[in-house]
Design a protein around this motif. Structure first.
Motif, PDB file in Angstrom:
ATOM      1  N   ALA A  23     -10.759  -1.055  -0.794  1.00 14.63           N
ATOM      2  CA  ALA A  23     -10.015  -1.545   0.266  1.00 14.63           C
ATOM      3  C   ALA A  23      -8.538  -0.756   0.023  1.00 14.63           C
ATOM      4  CB  ALA A  23      -9.648  -2.896   0.228  1.00 14.63           C
ATOM      5  N   TRP A  24      -8.056  -0.601  -1.016  1.00 18.53           N
ATOM      6  CA  TRP A  24      -6.684   0.135  -1.266  1.00 18.53           C
ATOM      7  C   TRP A  24      -6.876   1.367  -1.131  1.00 18.53           C
ATOM      8  CZ3 TRP A  24      -2.061  -0.973  -2.256  1.00 18.53           C
ATOM      9  CH2 TRP A  24      -1.127   0.079  -2.643  1.00 18.53           C
ATOM     10  N   ASN A  25      -8.079   2.031  -1.119  1.00 18.84           N
ATOM     11  CA  ASN A  25      -8.339   3.501  -0.764  1.00 18.84           C
ATOM     12  C   ASN A  25      -8.054   3.652   0.816  1.00 18.84           C
ATOM     13  OD1 ASN A  25      -8.269   4.160  -3.358  1.00 18.84           O
ATOM     14  ND2 ASN A  25     -10.405   4.134  -3.497  1.00 18.84           N
ATOM     15  N   VAL A  26      -8.726   2.758   1.435  1.00 16.77           N
ATOM     16  CA  VAL A  26      -8.903   2.766   2.805  1.00 16.77           C
ATOM     17  C   VAL A  26      -7.369   2.636   3.498  1.00 16.77           C
ATOM     18  CG1 VAL A  26      -9.829   1.489   5.129  1.00 16.77           C
ATOM     19  CG2 VAL A  26     -11.291   1.784   3.118  1.00 16.77           C
ATOM     20  N   MET A  27      -6.593   1.861   2.746  1.00 19.77           N
ATOM     21  CA  MET A  27      -5.479   1.450   3.376  1.00 19.77           C
ATOM     22  C   MET A  27      -4.447   2.880   3.057  1.00 19.77           C
ATOM     23  SD  MET A  27      -4.137  -2.485   2.691  1.00 19.77           S
ATOM     24  CE  MET A  27      -5.039  -2.728   0.950  1.00 19.77           C
ATOM     25  N   ARG A  28      -4.678   3.243   2.005  1.00 23.67           N
ATOM     26  CA  ARG A  28      -4.068   4.698   1.753  1.00 23.67           C
ATOM     27  C   ARG A  28      -4.301   5.714   2.666  1.00 23.67           C
ATOM     28  NH1 ARG A  28      -0.908   1.381   0.042  1.00 23.67           N
ATOM     29  NH2 ARG A  28      -0.320   1.798   2.158  1.00 23.67           N
ATOM     30  N   LEU A  29      -5.705   5.971   2.767  1.00 22.28           N
ATOM     31  CA  LEU A  29      -6.095   6.863   3.609  1.00 22.28           C
ATOM     32  C   LEU A  29      -5.810   6.816   5.187  1.00 22.28           C
ATOM     33  CD1 LEU A  29      -8.271   9.273   4.059  1.00 22.28           C
ATOM     34  CD2 LEU A  29     -10.096   7.678   4.619  1.00 22.28           C
ATOM     35  N   HIS A  30      -5.651   5.722   5.396  1.00 18.73           N
ATOM     36  CA  HIS A  30      -5.348   5.579   7.002  1.00 18.73           C
ATOM     37  C   HIS A  30      -3.660   5.167   7.279  1.00 18.73           C
ATOM     38  CE1 HIS A  30      -9.315   5.960   8.485  1.00 18.73           C
ATOM     39  NE2 HIS A  30      -9.714   5.242   7.363  1.00 18.73           N
ATOM     40  N   GLY A  31      -3.039   5.020   6.185  1.00 21.71           N
ATOM     41  CA  GLY A  31      -1.658   4.731   6.094  1.00 21.71           C
ATOM     42  C   GLY A  31      -1.294   3.391   6.707  1.00 21.71           C
ATOM     43  N   LEU A  47      -6.239  -8.792   4.312  1.00 19.59           N
ATOM     44  CA  LEU A  47      -5.804  -8.128   3.065  1.00 19.59           C
ATOM     45  C   LEU A  47      -4.662  -7.327   3.176  1.00 19.59           C
ATOM     46  CD1 LEU A  47      -6.630  -8.058  -0.217  1.00 19.59           C
ATOM     47  CD2 LEU A  47      -7.960  -5.851   0.587  1.00 19.59           C
ATOM     48  N   SER A  48      -3.615  -7.638   2.480  1.00 18.85           N
ATOM     49  CA  SER A  48      -2.284  -6.895   2.714  1.00 18.85           C
ATOM     50  C   SER A  48      -2.211  -5.898   1.427  1.00 18.85           C
ATOM     51  CB  SER A  48      -1.264  -7.467   2.755  1.00 18.85           C
ATOM     52  OG  SER A  48      -0.666  -8.232   1.554  1.00 18.85           O
ATOM     53  N   ASP A  49      -1.417  -4.986   1.538  1.00 15.74           N
ATOM     54  CA  ASP A  49      -1.306  -4.287   0.301  1.00 15.74           C
ATOM     55  C   ASP A  49      -0.617  -5.011  -0.719  1.00 15.74           C
ATOM     56  OD1 ASP A  49       1.177  -4.182   1.725  1.00 15.74           O
ATOM     57  OD2 ASP A  49       1.782  -2.021   1.599  1.00 15.74           O
ATOM     58  N   ARG A  50       0.111  -5.911  -0.373  1.00 18.45           N
ATOM     59  CA  ARG A  50       0.887  -7.060  -1.312  1.00 18.45           C
ATOM     60  C   ARG A  50      -0.008  -7.493  -2.195  1.00 18.45           C
ATOM     61  NH1 ARG A  50       6.163  -9.412   1.097  1.00 18.45           N
ATOM     62  NH2 ARG A  50       7.406  -7.184   1.699  1.00 18.45           N
ATOM     63  N   ASP A  51      -1.197  -8.112  -1.382  1.00 20.89           N
ATOM     64  CA  ASP A  51      -2.259  -8.722  -1.939  1.00 20.89           C
ATOM     65  C   ASP A  51      -3.024  -8.183  -2.821  1.00 20.89           C
ATOM     66  OD1 ASP A  51      -1.693 -11.052  -0.371  1.00 20.89           O
ATOM     67  OD2 ASP A  51      -3.278 -10.300   1.411  1.00 20.89           O
ATOM     68  N   ALA A  52      -3.121  -6.826  -2.647  1.00 23.14           N
ATOM     69  CA  ALA A  52      -3.966  -5.858  -3.534  1.00 23.14           C
ATOM     70  C   ALA A  52      -2.991  -5.530  -4.508  1.00 23.14           C
ATOM     71  CB  ALA A  52      -4.662  -4.622  -2.694  1.00 23.14           C
ATOM     72  N   GLY A  53      -1.945  -5.713  -4.988  1.00 22.04           N
ATOM     73  CA  GLY A  53      -1.228  -5.356  -5.920  1.00 22.04           C
ATOM     74  C   GLY A  53      -0.425  -4.443  -5.762  1.00 22.04           C
ATOM     75  N   SER A  54      -0.145  -3.887  -4.461  1.00 21.79           N
ATOM     76  CA  SER A  54       0.958  -2.487  -4.146  1.00 21.79           C
ATOM     77  C   SER A  54       0.482  -1.575  -4.846  1.00 21.79           C
ATOM     78  CB  SER A  54       2.038  -2.991  -4.349  1.00 21.79           C
ATOM     79  OG  SER A  54       2.434  -3.942  -3.500  1.00 21.79           O
ATOM     80  N   ARG A  55       1.414  -0.582  -5.227  1.00 23.84           N
ATOM     81  CA  ARG A  55       1.078   0.722  -5.719  1.00 23.84           C
ATOM     82  C   ARG A  55       0.656   0.661  -7.177  1.00 23.84           C
ATOM     83  NH1 ARG A  55       5.987   4.602  -4.838  1.00 23.84           N
ATOM     84  NH2 ARG A  55       5.889   3.214  -3.068  1.00 23.84           N
ATOM     85  N   ARG A  56       1.468  -0.407  -7.836  1.00 21.73           N
ATOM     86  CA  ARG A  56       1.165  -0.394  -9.129  1.00 21.73           C
ATOM     87  C   ARG A  56       0.125  -1.381  -9.529  1.00 21.73           C
ATOM     88  NH1 ARG A  56       7.424   0.105 -11.252  1.00 21.73           N
ATOM     89  NH2 ARG A  56       7.890   2.027 -10.311  1.00 21.73           N
ATOM     90  N   VAL A  60      -4.734  -5.300 -10.934  1.00 17.77           N
ATOM     91  CA  VAL A  60      -5.157  -6.249 -10.184  1.00 17.77           C
ATOM     92  C   VAL A  60      -6.442  -6.119  -9.751  1.00 17.77           C
ATOM     93  CG1 VAL A  60      -4.396  -7.669  -8.164  1.00 17.77           C
ATOM     94  CG2 VAL A  60      -2.719  -7.017  -9.941  1.00 17.77           C
ATOM     95  N   ARG A  61      -6.460  -4.938  -8.968  1.00 21.23           N
ATOM     96  CA  ARG A  61      -8.029  -4.418  -8.246  1.00 21.23           C
ATOM     97  C   ARG A  61      -8.883  -4.309  -8.886  1.00 21.23           C
ATOM     98  NH1 ARG A  61      -3.331  -1.663  -5.817  1.00 21.23           N
ATOM     99  NH2 ARG A  61      -4.043   0.164  -7.090  1.00 21.23           N
ATOM    100  N   ALA A  62      -8.860  -3.847 -10.227  1.00 27.26           N
ATOM    101  CA  ALA A  62      -9.981  -3.092 -11.131  1.00 27.26           C
ATOM    102  C   ALA A  62     -11.186  -3.769 -10.682  1.00 27.26           C
ATOM    103  CB  ALA A  62      -9.439  -3.070 -12.489  1.00 27.26           C
TER     104      ALA A  62
END
Length: 151
Positions: A23-31, A47-56, A60-62
């Motif tokens: 999910a994180w990769n999809v968000m980053r790929l599509h901005g 699912l927001s980028d905050r829910d997924a732990g943001s950049r760092r 959390v996502r592992a």
């Protein structure tokens, strides 16, 4: 102005069983910052980028799935909802987006950024097309004081 006029129609969706890393990769790929979580073509969460732990948030996502991190239930709105109503819902619930649905199926998404863009352009004002009515008012009379002379 209605949500159908400002929504992003190509809403990105993901299943609750997908890995959070995917999910994180999809968000980053599509901005994008939000994914609509769907089950049987129905919006069940966000699912927001905050829910997924943001950049760092790699830790959390592992080992987690989207279903474990998503915010549920998804707050939805009809296409015909006004942007003012949508802004009030988002402000009242302290959320960053609304899922626009038609018969329960997601057809778009509206974010705070979308609403700010509309307000910044001044497109939310319907009165701009109408001529303003001229106000006519009377000016009060001034009293003229005449001096009385005593001789």
């Amino acid at each position: 102005m209605r949500l159908q006029d400002v929504m992003t129609a190509n809403v990105r969706t993901i299943a609750p069983t997908a890995s959070a890393d995917d999910a994180w990769n999809v968000m980053r790929l599509h901005g994008i910052h939000h994914l609509v979580v769907t089950k049987d073509d129905r919006a069940i969460g966000i699912l927001s980028d905050r829910d997924a732990g943001s950049r760092r948030g790699a830790s959390v996502r592992a080992t987690r799935t989207v279903g474990e991190l998503m915010t549920t239930p998804a707050v939805t709105a009809a296409r015909t909802m006004t942007i003012r109503q949508a802004a009030n819902v988002m402000r009242g619930r302290s959320i960053g987006c609304l899922v626009v649905v038609d018969s329960g199926r997601p057809v778009g998404i509206v974010t705070v950024s979308d609403l700010l863009e509309v307000v910044g352009r001044g497109l939310d004002r319907g009165a701009a097309d109408r001529a303003r009515r001229t106000l006519n008012h009377r000016v009060p009379h001034k009293k003229v004081h005449t001096a009385v002379r005593a001789w």
